[in-house]
Design a protein around this motif. Structure first.
Motif, PDB file in Angstrom:
ATOM      1  N   LEU A 263       0.831  -1.202   0.000  1.00 59.13           N
ATOM      2  CA  LEU A 263       0.000   0.000   0.000  1.00 59.13           C
ATOM      3  C   LEU A 263       0.865   1.251   0.000  1.00 59.13           C
ATOM      4  CD1 LEU A 263      -2.644   1.602   0.336  1.00 59.13           C
ATOM      5  CD2 LEU A 263      -2.443   1.222   2.811  1.00 59.13           C
TER       6      LEU A 263
ATOM      7  N   PHE B 226       2.230   1.969  -3.414  1.00 57.54           N
ATOM      8  CA  PHE B 226       1.213   2.559  -4.283  1.00 57.54           C
ATOM      9  C   PHE B 226       1.010   4.033  -3.953  1.00 57.54           C
ATOM     10  CE2 PHE B 226      -0.636  -1.770  -5.256  1.00 57.54           C
ATOM     11  CZ  PHE B 226      -0.453  -1.670  -6.636  1.00 57.54           C
ATOM     12  N   VAL B 227       0.969   4.358  -2.675  1.00 53.80           N
ATOM     13  CA  VAL B 227       0.763   5.741  -2.257  1.00 53.80           C
ATOM     14  C   VAL B 227       1.896   6.625  -2.757  1.00 53.80           C
ATOM     15  CG1 VAL B 227       0.705   7.280  -0.261  1.00 53.80           C
ATOM     16  CG2 VAL B 227      -0.626   5.168  -0.231  1.00 53.80           C
TER      17      VAL B 227
ATOM     18  N   ALA C 123       1.747   7.136  -6.567  1.00 51.75           N
ATOM     19  CA  ALA C 123       0.707   8.093  -6.945  1.00 51.75           C
ATOM     20  C   ALA C 123       1.083   9.507  -6.533  1.00 51.75           C
ATOM     21  CB  ALA C 123      -0.629   7.697  -6.314  1.00 51.75           C
TER      22      ALA C 123
ATOM     23  N   THR D 244      -5.690  11.053  -6.843  1.00 53.40           N
ATOM     24  CA  THR D 244      -4.808  10.106  -6.161  1.00 53.40           C
ATOM     25  C   THR D 244      -5.611   8.952  -5.573  1.00 53.40           C
ATOM     26  OG1 THR D 244      -3.246  11.876  -5.606  1.00 53.40           O
ATOM     27  CG2 THR D 244      -3.096   9.837  -4.326  1.00 53.40           C
TER      28      THR D 244
ATOM     29  N   LEU E  87      -5.491   5.134  -6.700  1.00 55.17           N
ATOM     30  CA  LEU E  87      -5.091   4.193  -5.660  1.00 55.17           C
ATOM     31  C   LEU E  87      -6.126   3.090  -5.497  1.00 55.17           C
ATOM     32  CD1 LEU E  87      -3.205   3.323  -3.412  1.00 55.17           C
ATOM     33  CD2 LEU E  87      -4.337   4.969  -1.894  1.00 55.17           C
ATOM     34  N   SER E  88      -7.395   3.463  -5.510  1.00 53.52           N
ATOM     35  CA  SER E  88      -8.458   2.469  -5.390  1.00 53.52           C
ATOM     36  C   SER E  88      -8.400   1.468  -6.526  1.00 53.52           C
ATOM     37  CB  SER E  88      -9.823   3.170  -5.369  1.00 53.52           C
ATOM     38  OG  SER E  88     -10.873   2.241  -5.316  1.00 53.52           O
TER      39      SER E  88
ATOM     40  N   LEU F 259      -5.263  -0.748  -6.193  1.00 54.39           N
ATOM     41  CA  LEU F 259      -5.446  -1.770  -5.168  1.00 54.39           C
ATOM     42  C   LEU F 259      -6.256  -2.937  -5.700  1.00 54.39           C
ATOM     43  CD1 LEU F 259      -6.206   0.527  -2.093  1.00 54.39           C
ATOM     44  CD2 LEU F 259      -4.149  -0.837  -2.467  1.00 54.39           C
TER      45      LEU F 259
END
Length: 422
Positions: A354, A357-358, A361, A371, A375-376, A379
């Motif tokens: 996670l 990914f954060v 982005a 963002t 991100l959604s 995921l």
């Protein structure tokens, strides 16, 4: 021909095209049934010389833009990623696409305040700054009409749906605030997944004076009971918020309500307050994973500290934590469904993945709304396109202390620069 009227000084001036079009739209819109909102906008665009009007609304999964249907309207579903309409939606900037016949196709974001509603598309013979300004205002007014009339119609919700929605998901969506909120001081965005089947996850927020209230919930179980628990929690939270309760008192009220209404059940919760003047963030974490503090595109660390028991067990003593944000800092809160999903190899998606990914982005320097949307989707892809648990995300950016005096004096209006696509 313009319509003449007298100003307070006795002079007579004509009504401009823009004033006439926007005035006509306002005069007719307040009694217009929802099914005719799109056709009414198409009529007014025709008055300014435009044609091929499309009114796109975002779908519940934030993957597609779906057009309203009706006389004078055109359009087919367009992906948010990889289309001019999607570019306008993602960037909140107008896009202009020159056509082979010399005309210009405009895609204008429809924003209700700062909430993303959709995109207005139209074709004009040629475009100048007056056309751009008028198109922007028509798009804004269209967004206001859609949001206002959505309170008493299913027309727009039905247009946004790509598949049937579960009853529990419907209950959750009915309690949500707008997914995006932006002011000169704060930017905020949230997401729920799976959009059409979510049950116990939810979030809430409110900006009062110089305090941003925020909350994330995850009710035990799935389906209707979990959605009912989450809805009750939100009601209790809002009641405490409106009563100016401190965070510990809000927690105790939710704890008591859950214990009395759903004996033997519980929900995790995170409730917090951000002082928008000082940047001081305070929170109570009742069973959630720790939030992430993001600074300069990197995850600086977790918002840790002792965890308070989930609400519903009764008589727990809440523990309040706080940290000092710097201008530009972002905070990401999320439920355990984000990190506990099992992958094909049996392992969990995990917080390390996670965080990566954060950071990926954040390096793109996108608005929190985009963002969170990316991100959604990232995921979901990372979990093999499936989810066995609800998941919710809430990202907050503290941009700077308030500048009320500057805003009160007024900021000169500017025509958005937009993007021209060849």
């Amino acid at each position: 021909m313009g319509v003449g009227f007298a100003d307070p000084g006795g002079r007579t001036r004509g009504e401009s095209l823009g004033e006439r079009l926007l005035g006509s739209l306002l005069d007719r819109a307040h009694l217009m049934p929802p099914r005719l909102v799109g056709p009414l906008v198409a009529q007014e665009v025709a008055e300014m010389g435009g044609r091929d009007v499309a009114v796109y609304l975002q779908d519940f999964e934030h993957a597609m833009l779906r057009p309203l249907q009706g006389p004078g309207l055109v359009g087919r579903p367009e992906p948010i990623d990889g289309s001019p309409a999607g570019d306008a939606f993602r960037t909140d900037q107008r896009c202009e696409v020159p056509q082979a016949d010399g005309t210009v196709r405009l895609f204008v974001p429809m924003l209700d305040g700062s909430d993303r509603v959709g995109v207005l598309a139209l074709t004009l013979p040629e475009v100048d700054d007056n056309d751009r300004r008028l198109a922007q205002r028509i798009a804004g007014l269209t967004a206001d009409l859609v949001v206002t009339k959505s309170g008493y119609t299913d027309t727009f919700a039905r247009a946004r749906m790509t598949k049937p929605m579960s009853l529990s998901a419907h209950l959750q969506w009915q309690t949500l605030p707008p997914l995006v909120m932006t002011t000169p001081d704060i930017a905020l965005a949230g997401a729920l997944e799976p959009a059409y089947e979510v049950g116990g996850d939810s979030f809430d927020y409110a900006l009062d004076e110089h305090t941003l209230h925020l909350a994330v919930f995850d009710a035990m179980g799935h389906g209707i009971e979990a959605a009912s628990m989450a809805s009750l929690l939100i009601a209790a939270y809002r009641h405490g918020r409106l009563s100016d309760q401190a965070l510990p008192d809000m927690y105790r009220q939710m704890d008591d309500v859950m214990a009395a209404s759903f004996p033997g059940r519980f929900a995790t919760a995170l409730i917090g307050q951000l002082d928008t003047v000082t940047g001081r963030l305070s929170w109570i974490n009742a069973g959630h994973p720790s939030g992430l503090l993001i600074r300069n595109g990197l995850v600086l660390g977790e918002l840790g500290g002792p965890i308070t028991r989930p609400v519903g067990f009764g008589h727990a003593e809440p523990r309040v934590h706080s940290t000092q944000l710097e201008p530009g800092d972002r905070v990401l809160f999320f439920t355990d469904g984000v990190v506990e999903e099992r992958l094909d190899d049996g392992g969990q998606f995990g917080e390390q993945r996670l965080q990566q990914f954060v950071e990926d982005a954040s390096l793109l320097a996108l608005h929190p709304a985009e963002t969170v949307r990316l991100l959604s989707h990232a995921l979901l892809r990372g979990r093999g396109g499936r989810t066995s648990d609800d998941a919710s995300l809430l990202m907050v950016e503290w941009k700077s202390p308030p500048r009320d005096d500057e805003l009160a004096r007024g900021i000169p209006e500017a025509v958005p620069t937009g993007t021209v696509l060849d």
